[in-house]
Design an enzyme around this catalytic site. Structure first.
Site, mmCIF file in Angstrom:
data_model
loop_
_atom_site.group_PDB
_atom_site.id
_atom_site.type_symbol
_atom_site.label_atom_id
_atom_site.label_comp_id
_atom_site.label_asym_id
_atom_site.label_seq_id
_atom_site.Cartn_x
_atom_site.Cartn_y
_atom_site.Cartn_z
ATOM 1 C CG HIS A 100 16.742 -35.987 -13.256
ATOM 2 N ND1 HIS A 100 17.134 -37.303 -13.383
ATOM 3 C CD2 HIS A 100 17.852 -35.236 -13.488
ATOM 4 C CE1 HIS A 100 18.437 -37.347 -13.655
ATOM 5 N NE2 HIS A 100 18.884 -36.107 -13.743
ATOM 6 C CG ASN B 226 2.463 0.031 3.838
ATOM 7 O OD1 ASN B 226 3.574 0.423 3.546
ATOM 8 N ND2 ASN B 226 2.082 -1.195 3.584
ATOM 9 N N GLY B 227 0.725 -2.057 6.122
ATOM 10 C CA GLY B 227 1.289 -3.068 7.018
ATOM 11 C C GLY B 227 0.230 -4.070 7.413
ATOM 12 C CD1 TRP C 215 -0.905 -5.658 -4.010
ATOM 13 C CD2 TRP C 215 -0.265 -6.355 -1.982
ATOM 14 N NE1 TRP C 215 -0.401 -6.939 -4.127
ATOM 15 C CE2 TRP C 215 -0.008 -7.390 -2.909
ATOM 16 C CE3 TRP C 215 0.058 -6.577 -0.640
ATOM 17 C CZ2 TRP C 215 0.554 -8.607 -2.544
ATOM 18 C CZ3 TRP C 215 0.619 -7.792 -0.281
ATOM 19 C CH2 TRP C 215 0.861 -8.792 -1.222
ATOM 20 C CD GLU D 73 7.346 -10.091 -11.696
ATOM 21 O OE1 GLU D 73 7.453 -9.562 -10.596
ATOM 22 O OE2 GLU D 73 8.208 -9.954 -12.592
ATOM 23 C CE LYS E 224 9.902 -1.352 -9.053
ATOM 24 N NZ LYS E 224 10.209 -2.628 -9.691
ATOM 25 C CB CYS F 138 -0.887 0.023 1.235
ATOM 26 S SG CYS F 138 -1.846 -1.471 1.427
ATOM 27 C CD GLU G 152 14.101 -11.952 -12.903
ATOM 28 O OE1 GLU G 152 13.666 -12.399 -11.832
ATOM 29 O OE2 GLU G 152 13.679 -10.907 -13.427
HETATM 30 C C1 G6P Z 1 8.014 -7.727 -4.967
HETATM 31 C C2 G6P Z 1 8.048 -7.285 -6.412
HETATM 32 C C3 G6P Z 1 9.164 -8.015 -7.146
HETATM 33 C C4 G6P Z 1 10.488 -7.805 -6.433
HETATM 34 C C5 G6P Z 1 10.401 -8.239 -4.967
HETATM 35 C C6 G6P Z 1 11.631 -7.840 -4.188
HETATM 36 O O1 G6P Z 1 7.554 -9.020 -4.868
HETATM 37 O O2 G6P Z 1 6.804 -7.519 -7.045
HETATM 38 O O3 G6P Z 1 9.260 -7.508 -8.461
HETATM 39 O O4 G6P Z 1 11.485 -8.521 -7.077
HETATM 40 O O5 G6P Z 1 9.296 -7.600 -4.346
HETATM 41 O O6 G6P Z 1 11.704 -6.440 -4.141
HETATM 42 P P1 G6P Z 1 12.991 -5.607 -3.782
HETATM 43 O O7 G6P Z 1 12.514 -4.196 -3.772
HETATM 44 O O8 G6P Z 1 13.427 -6.069 -2.421
HETATM 45 O O9 G6P Z 1 14.019 -5.875 -4.811
#
Ligand code: G6P
Length: 622
Positions: free
Chosen positions: A523, A108-109, A82, A507, A617, A2, A500
């Site tokens: 495997h 937020n939290g 969020w 995503e 994010k 959030c 990744e």
């Molecule tokens: C969230 C985002 C990801 C990101 C992860 C870690 O899950 O959606 O895209 O990689 O957090 O975030 P950071 O800011 O610690 O790299």
């Protein structure tokens, strides 16, 4: 996670200002949004009357300013959500008001003891209107604000904050009080000061004067107005109110625990607000992918003494742990391979959320290297808490300056990628990879060699990233856009890149994607391959080429459609994605075309690549 934004100052369009700021925080959550404006009691604009609440479900960017009617107001607080507790709907959208409508809170939290607090308040007759954990906060505050209570909003907020368990950052306002009071424990909260005027040059002060104040989860919300900020730390709170003469505003800082004044440092940040615009690009994600033409080069621009210092810490450590979450976690996983190959050194890699399981092995000889774009990921910050408790030294590889990870690390290696707006990380990822590779060279005592190799790779990336390359990826995306699943394989440092690549595709394209170590496919996962199943293979130019091609052949023999990412074509490939051969920088180069592929798949499948469903994010809850 959030986004919070609030304003108290000398402007009378607080609501509009808060909505504009919230739009800049949308990346933190986009299920719903809302704001409260304190509407003056008199038509001439004096005093604070009722709290006017506005809430909407959906993304704030989809609501033009003309949607709203903004009354005259110099105090507003807003939130973009969020969802954690309670479905995405209007009643769960923030701000939340106390049952009597007199206290408003944005949060937020997660309040972990919300059920218990809710029961206590219900016993006192409080009726709840939402399913959120947050709603207990305004009601707790309101429960203290009885006519006989002399402590005011600040003391009511402090007492409420003391009762909360979990991680939180919240801002409160109350009817009739021209004040904002905010508290932080675990989630970020930054105070922006417009026209900051200290009485002296000393920037370490407990009372700050300004013409207006902002309280936000992140800097972009108020960057248009000021660069002077104070970062609240855990256990701290701030009260903002008019000066006695009512000609400007004050901010005072306190400890939640005992209400004692704390001195805070005013920092001038050098973020550039212009960097957060899309320019000619359709989406931030595409813009940020293309920015890799320069961001890798920028990542290499490190203070050599700092890199050498971290290298020395790694050499001396008994157990170096690289930790990160999501994409940053995959970046960390490359370290295991890079350090083995380049520096002949074993390092440990673990997700932030799993780090607590290693506590028995942590001593003052352990080193924690946290990789994080935002520097605010709760799972990473929890790891820091454990590390500090055990006397572990810490290094932060972090993009957002001034973030919690940056502030709490013993040594910081800045990622220098600039503001990353798209939820799916791209330019921060490759910049982090470049720094870890450089670090491996430094540990091997070959920093200059590493720099040269990476600078060469950066210039090859500059050549590679052009519109024709992007079109080629779009063509491949068109061919596979309707598949149900796809798989990605790689060996050595390309294996974490396969993981990744899978995240990137999941995503934004919402296609089921999974990454495997190339040799592992036979495997088990081979059973998933049917005619036409796409397999993206990172095929090295030299070492391991034959091994990976054998794994590719096994898939091809079962009807799989092979998309080879390689410096050279091969007859096994149905599609060839050309990448330059850049030696130990190969993972950096390999992930870029997959970022483009994911982007084009998202657009072709009519998804918004910048704001993927269900994600945020910066995840500031555990
Ligand atoms: C969230 C985002 C990801 C990101 C992860 C870690 O899950 O959606 O895209 O990689 O957090 O975030 P950071 O800011 O610690 O790299």
């Amino acid at each position: 996670m959030c986004g919070i934004f609030s304003y108290l100052g000398n402007q009378s369009n607080a609501g509009k200002l808060v909505v504009e700021g919230l739009k800049k925080l949308e990346y933190r959550g986009y299920d719903s949004f809302g704001f409260v404006e304190a509407v003056p009691a008199t038509s001439s604009g004096q005093g604070n009357g009722k709290l006017k609440l506005t809430k909407k479900v959906g993304k704030i960017s989809e609501f033009p300013l003309s949607t709203f009617y903004f009354p005259i107001s110099n105090l507003a607080l807003g939130h973009t959500r969020w969802a954690t507790h309670g479905k995405v709907n209007l009643r769960n959208a923030h701000p939340h008001l106390s049952a009597d409508g007199k206290v408003a809170v944005v949060h937020n939290g997660i309040v972990e003891n919300h059920a218990e607090l809710r029961k206590e308040l219900q016993k006192k007759g409080v009726k709840f209107a939402s399913d959120t954990d947050t709603e207990v906060i305004p009601n707790l505050i309101a429960s203290y604000l009885t006519p006989r209570f002399t402590g005011g909003l600040r003391e009511a907020v402090r007492r409420a904050a003391k009762k909360l368990k979990g991680r939180f950052a919240f801002v409160a306002a109350a009817e009739g009080a021209e004040k904002l009071v905010a508290a932080r424990s675990g989630s970020p909260l930054i105070v922006g000061i417009e026209k900051f005027y200290p009485k002296s040059d000393d920037r370490l002060i407990s009372k700050i004067d300004g013409s207006a104040f902002f309280i936000a989860s992140d800097v972009p919300a108020f960057l248009k107005f000021t660069r002077d900020v104070v970062y609240l730390d855990d256990g701290e709170m701030v009260e903002i109110e008019p000066s006695p003469k009512n000609d400007h505003f004050h901010a005072h800082f306190f400890e939640i625990e005992n209400g004692k004044t704390v001195k805070k440092r005013v920092i001038s940040i050098d973020w550039k607000s212009g960097k957060a615009e899309k320019g000619d690009f359709a989406h931030f994600m595409l813009k940020e992918i293309f920015e890799q033409k320069e961001t890798i080069e920028r990542a290499l621009n490190q203070d050599e003494r700092q890199i050498e210092k971290v290298a020395e810490l790694i050499r001396k450590s008994f157990g170096a742990f690289f930790i990160g979450c999501g994409t940053a976690g995959k970046v960390c996983a490359t370290a295991e391979y890079l350090f083995a190959k380049i520096a002949r050194r074993h390092v440990n890699v673990i997700f932030g959320s799993e780090f607590d399981t290693q506590e028995p092995f942590l001593t003052n000889k352990t080193l924690l290297i946290a990789v994080s774009q935002s520097g605010e990921t709760a799972d990473v910050l929890e790891a820091f808490k454990i590390a500090k408790k055990r006397g572990v030294r810490t290094v932060g590889v972090v993009n957002v300056e001034g973030s919690s990870v940056a502030r709490h690390s013993d040594v910081v290696l800045p990622v220098n990628a600039g503001m990353e707006k798209a939820v799916a990380s791209t330019k921060a990822t490759t910049a982090q990879l470049a720094i870890l590779t450089l670090l491996a060279y430094a540990v091997a005592g070959k920093l200059d060699e590493g720099k040269q190799m990476l600078a060469e790779a950066a210039s090859q990336i500059n050549d590679l990233l052009n519109p024709r390359y992007s079109e080629h990826l779009e063509k491949i995306a068109r061919k596979i856009k309707n598949v149900e699943s796809l798989y990605i394989i790689g060996k050595a440092a390309d294996y974490p890149m396969a993981l990744e690549a899978a995240i990137k595709l999941q995503e934004v394209s919402y296609i089921h994607a999974e990454g495997f170590a190339a040799g592992e496919l036979k495997h088990g996962p081979l059973a998933l391959i049917t005619k036409g199943t796409p397999l993206i293979a990172f095929v090295p130019a030299e070492e391991y080429r034959a091994d990976v091609l054998s794994n590719v052949a096994e898939v091809k023999a079962r009807g799989g459609r092979i998309i080879g990412v390689s410096a050279e074509n091969d007859e096994l490939f149905d599609e060839w994605i050309r990448v330059p051969n850049v030696g130990n920088a190969q993972p950096i180069v390999n992930i870029i075309p997959i970022q483009l592929l994911a982007y084009h798949l998202a657009v072709l499948r009519k998804n918004n690549p910048d704001l993927p469903r269900n994600l945020a994010k910066s995840v500031t809850v555990k």
